[in-house]
Design a protein around this motif. Sequence first.
Motif, PDB file in Angstrom:
ATOM      1  N   TYR A 294      -9.073  95.682  36.619  1.00 61.53           N
ATOM      2  CA  TYR A 294      -8.205  96.829  36.915  1.00 61.53           C
ATOM      3  C   TYR A 294      -8.936  98.109  36.549  1.00 61.53           C
ATOM      4  O   TYR A 294      -9.477  98.251  35.457  1.00 61.53           O
ATOM      5  CB  TYR A 294      -6.904  96.743  36.098  1.00 61.53           C
ATOM      6  CG  TYR A 294      -5.980  97.934  36.292  1.00 61.53           C
ATOM      7  CD1 TYR A 294      -5.899  98.960  35.333  1.00 61.53           C
ATOM      8  CD2 TYR A 294      -5.204  98.055  37.444  1.00 61.53           C
ATOM      9  CE1 TYR A 294      -5.079 100.053  35.522  1.00 61.53           C
ATOM     10  CE2 TYR A 294      -4.355  99.145  37.637  1.00 61.53           C
ATOM     11  CZ  TYR A 294      -4.310 100.137  36.677  1.00 61.53           C
ATOM     12  OH  TYR A 294      -3.490 101.231  36.856  1.00 61.53           O
ATOM     13  N   THR A 321      -9.978  88.524  42.335  1.00 58.51           N
ATOM     14  CA  THR A 321      -9.078  89.619  42.728  1.00 58.51           C
ATOM     15  C   THR A 321      -9.313  90.842  41.844  1.00 58.51           C
ATOM     16  O   THR A 321      -9.321  90.720  40.622  1.00 58.51           O
ATOM     17  CB  THR A 321      -7.599  89.174  42.571  1.00 58.51           C
ATOM     18  OG1 THR A 321      -7.414  87.986  43.330  1.00 58.51           O
ATOM     19  CG2 THR A 321      -6.650  90.269  43.052  1.00 58.51           C
ATOM     20  N   ILE A 323      -8.246  95.054  41.186  1.00 57.41           N
ATOM     21  CA  ILE A 323      -7.179  96.042  41.444  1.00 57.41           C
ATOM     22  C   ILE A 323      -7.686  97.437  41.104  1.00 57.41           C
ATOM     23  O   ILE A 323      -8.202  97.663  40.000  1.00 57.41           O
ATOM     24  CB  ILE A 323      -5.921  95.719  40.607  1.00 57.41           C
ATOM     25  CG1 ILE A 323      -5.379  94.332  41.016  1.00 57.41           C
ATOM     26  CG2 ILE A 323      -4.846  96.791  40.816  1.00 57.41           C
ATOM     27  CD1 ILE A 323      -4.198  93.855  40.194  1.00 57.41           C
ATOM     28  N   ILE A 355      -5.587  96.198  46.339  1.00 52.33           N
ATOM     29  CA  ILE A 355      -5.797  94.852  45.783  1.00 52.33           C
ATOM     30  C   ILE A 355      -6.844  94.187  46.658  1.00 52.33           C
ATOM     31  O   ILE A 355      -6.629  94.011  47.871  1.00 52.33           O
ATOM     32  CB  ILE A 355      -4.497  94.026  45.779  1.00 52.33           C
ATOM     33  CG1 ILE A 355      -3.452  94.696  44.857  1.00 52.33           C
ATOM     34  CG2 ILE A 355      -4.766  92.598  45.277  1.00 52.33           C
ATOM     35  CD1 ILE A 355      -2.424  95.493  45.563  1.00 52.33           C
ATOM     36  N   GLU A 357      -9.350  91.009  47.492  1.00 55.31           N
ATOM     37  CA  GLU A 357      -9.734  89.603  47.285  1.00 55.31           C
ATOM     38  C   GLU A 357     -11.192  89.511  47.700  1.00 55.31           C
ATOM     39  O   GLU A 357     -11.516  89.673  48.883  1.00 55.31           O
ATOM     40  CB  GLU A 357      -8.862  88.673  48.167  1.00 55.31           C
ATOM     41  CG  GLU A 357      -7.364  88.776  47.914  1.00 55.31           C
ATOM     42  CD  GLU A 357      -6.961  88.363  46.490  1.00 55.31           C
ATOM     43  OE1 GLU A 357      -5.867  88.763  46.043  1.00 55.31           O
ATOM     44  OE2 GLU A 357      -7.775  87.686  45.816  1.00 55.31           O
TER      45      GLU A 357
END
Length: 420
Positions: A294, A321, A323, A355, A357
């Motif tokens: 993040y 993933t 963010i 987001i 991937e």
Amino acid sequence: MEKLIINGGRRLCGEVRLQGAKNSVLPILAATVAVNGISVIHNCPYLSDVDAAVQILRHIGCRVDIEGETIVVDSTSVSVWEIPETLMREMRSSIIFLGALLSRFGRGVVAAPGGCEIGLRPIDYHLDAFRKMGVVIGENGGIIDCTCPNGISGKRLSLNFPSVGATENIILASIGAEGETVISNAAREPEIKDLADFLNRCGADIRGAGGSTVTIRGASSLHSAEHSIIPDRIIASTYMASAACTGGKITVLGAEKKHLSSVIPVFEEAGCRFRYDENRIEITAPERLRRIRYVKTTPYPGFPTDSQSLITVMASIGSGTSIISESIFENRFRFVPELIRMGADIRVENGCLAIAEGVEKLHGANVAATDLRGGTALVVAGLCADGETQIEKTAYIYRGFYDIEKYFSILGADIRKVNG
Ligand code: EPZ
């Protein structure tokens, strides 16, 4: 139409010297109007935004000579306090000239800069501060007409948000004010301190620049000075991202580690390793980038919004993933649809949260730059993608990164500019 054509997939390696900071040279060129004499500014990058600032300087009566990366500005005969809309629209940050005109003339007429690709870019903080300092502002048909019937008075001012441009504009107006100005919640970007360093060389009395409270004592007249622009920390992170995404190893010469204190940890989380020497940063990429859990863009010393698009590209090929939250501008993920054309798997929520991937590899595609930093990020994506990427609307990129194809070629990229 000019295009950049990239055959990606090559590891970038080698050394590259950093250009001077666009976001420092622009306010400092404006500041040469507020002082009287011949200022010599070194380490200026050749950028279309710098050209636009030089046109404005010449329009108001400065003599400007460009000698390589040095710009010499003689503001002795400055006589015009009005900047026409045509010149103002060339570069929206031209609003920074208003503070300098007010200092020099107690007068200034400019066109409202309007929004740009990344957001509405309001200037209410600038104008509210000027009004508090005694500036009478008429706004009609997009023209901002400023007079100071009783001069400009130093004031205690507090910004709702640490706006870079508002902090710079208030400093430029305050140096010509009567008395002391104190700015609370000032922006802390290194470019603010660079502006203050130049002005203090010109005889100004500015303290605390680079911190949240800046104090400026007005001066009756300021002389010119010689100054060298600080290195461009956003271009530094661009080179770093190009190494990170291509599995490369790059040494950035002239980089200031302290300007990248919130950026380097994000690259380390993605698996990059760093070595440092005096004003040089060496980055080595991992075989495959790791995800970035993040990151949120915030005012300096937080993670810079101008480097957000680079991290988004890194996240698009990271393992897992990632963010990314954009808190400064409302439209800074505009380039993501172009990245998706290259195979990225990213969704953007409410325009401010991406987001990603991570995919193994991006693939080349025909894309178009949407703004300066988004376009530069697409170049980085093209450098690591398999196959050929063509990037249109490259004018956005050259606003902030001159000769991008030359510098990435030095690092081993297969990149060229074509016309038509
Ligand atoms: C400067 O823009 C930089 N430009 C930007 O770089 C940079 O992204 C930005 O600072 C943030 O670091 C130059 O220095 C030439 P702000 P500026 O005022 O001064 C809101 C690039 O790519 N705001 O700090 O315009 C504004 O909408 C460019 O090189 C108001 O609401 O940024 C934004 O949400 C892009 N009212 C936030 O503050 C105002 O009066 C930050 O803006 C002023 C700003």
